[in-house]
Every structure is written in structure tokens, then in C-alpha cells.
Enzyme design. Structure first.
Site, PDB file in Angstrom:
ATOM      1  CG  HIS A  67      43.628  41.073  38.550  1.00  0.00           C
ATOM      2  ND1 HIS A  67      43.353  40.488  39.758  1.00  0.00           N
ATOM      3  CD2 HIS A  67      44.693  40.432  38.044  1.00  0.00           C
ATOM      4  CE1 HIS A  67      44.217  39.520  39.989  1.00  0.00           C
ATOM      5  NE2 HIS A  67      45.050  39.464  38.959  1.00  0.00           N
TER       6      HIS A  67
ATOM      7  CD  GLU B  70      50.216  36.781  35.897  1.00  0.00           C
ATOM      8  OE1 GLU B  70      51.265  36.991  35.237  1.00  0.00           O
ATOM      9  OE2 GLU B  70      49.933  37.406  36.928  1.00  0.00           O
TER      10      GLU B  70
END
Length: 185
Positions: A12, A86
């Protein structure tokens, strides 16, 4: 025999937590202005790349990185999946290292030791995280056999893939650079 599945694994764009050195984990932090610009540049770079499928972590920083490419490509949907999130850092999430050392010394020590089974309270061990990422990769490859898939995810996920590909142990700190909007094939 079908063609192999080709994966483009993308971290990201930048967030304020990245800039501040905070444990993001599974806190849903949006892209900052730099991250939005990175996502736009990435979309222009990948605009003509042959892609069959777009997949993203369900966290907004990954979705926000994928969105400009999805918009440019019009016909491709963006599937979101929590399996691409994550690593969960539990009580450390949202803290910078100095805060974590003071506010959560035992949890920080468990994380800092970089052992495969160590996890801060409410967090995920590297072994459990690796198992989640490996299962997500296998499921994606099976579901999209022979396709070209762009996956918008997180640095820790890419670290787990790196370790698997290179036969590295789950212990120890990350040994590769994984920049925001970095593209890995």
C-alpha cells in the site's frame, strides 16, 4: 497444463502512521497525501499491464492504493479479503517504538525478540501470520489458475512471501526493503 498464475504483489501507499513510525497492524489507517499520489502513479504505471483480477486487503490503505487502478481499468472489480491484512500487533498497534517500550514493555520485548511464536497480547505470532499468508496465496492461485492477479497488501505480508520464496526462517527482523507502492512479481 494451464499457464502458471502470475502475481503482482503491491504494498500500500504511505500513511501518516508509516511516516511517524507507528505500528499499524490491523488499525484501519487511510493513505495520506503522499500515499494517494503514489497510488495514482502506480495506476498510471500499471494501466496497460495485462491483469485479470484485482484483490486487496480489506483495510483502507490497501483499498485506497488499488482504487485508482480499478478506476482506470473500468471493467475490473476489486475483491477485498481480510486474509491479506497486515500482521496483528495487538496492544502495540498505534504506538511508536519509544511509546511501545514504555507503555507495553513485555509486549514490546516479545515482538522485538523476533521469534516465530512470540506475539504481543491480542497480536499474531510470525508463525500464525505466515500460515495465514501462505493459505491466502494458495487459495488465490487455485481460484485464479493461469490468471494475472494484482494483490494490494502490506509490508508484513510481503515479508512473509519473501521469506517463503527464499527459504528464510521466520525468526529475525525483515531483511529486504519493501517500499510503499513497491511492486513485486
Amino acid at each position: 497444463m494451464p499457464a502458471p498464475t502470475e502475481l503482482l504483489l503491491i504494498r500500500h501507499g504511505e500513511t501518516d502512521h508509516n511516516r511517524q513510525g507507528r505500528f499499524q497492524g490491523q488499525v484501519d489507517v487511510p493513505l495520506n497525501s503522499t500515499g494517494l499520489a503514489q497510488a495514482e502513479r502506480l495506476a498510471r504505471r500499471l494501466h496497460h499491464e495485462p491483469l485479470d483480477v484485482l484483490v486487496s486487503s480489506d483495510l483502507s490503505r490497501a483499498r485506497g492504493t488499488a482504487e485508482p487502478l480499478r478506476a482506470l481499468r473500468g471493467g475490473l472489480d476489486l475483491a477485498t479479503d481480510a486474509a491479506w491484512r497486515e500482521q496483528a500487533f495487538g496492544v502495540l498497534e498505534g504506538l511508536v517504538v519509544a511509546e511501545a517500550r514504555l507503555a507495553q514493555p513485555e509486549a514490546f520485548a516479545a515482538w522485538w525478540a523476533h521469534t516465530p511464536d512470540g506475539a504481543p497480547p491480542g497480536g499474531e505470532s510470525p508463525r500464525a501470520f505466515h500460515a495465514r499468508v501462505s493459505a491466502a496465496l494458495q487459495a488465490l492461485a487455485q481460484a485464479h489458475a493461469g490468471a494475472r492477479v494484482a494483490v494490494f497488501t502490506h509490508g508484513g505480508v510481503l515479508d512473509m512471501v519473501w521469506r517463503s520464496v527464499h527459504g528464510l526462517p521466520l525468526s529475525g527482523p525483515r531483511t529486504c526493503a519493501l517500499p510503499n507502492t513497491g511492486l513485486n512479481r
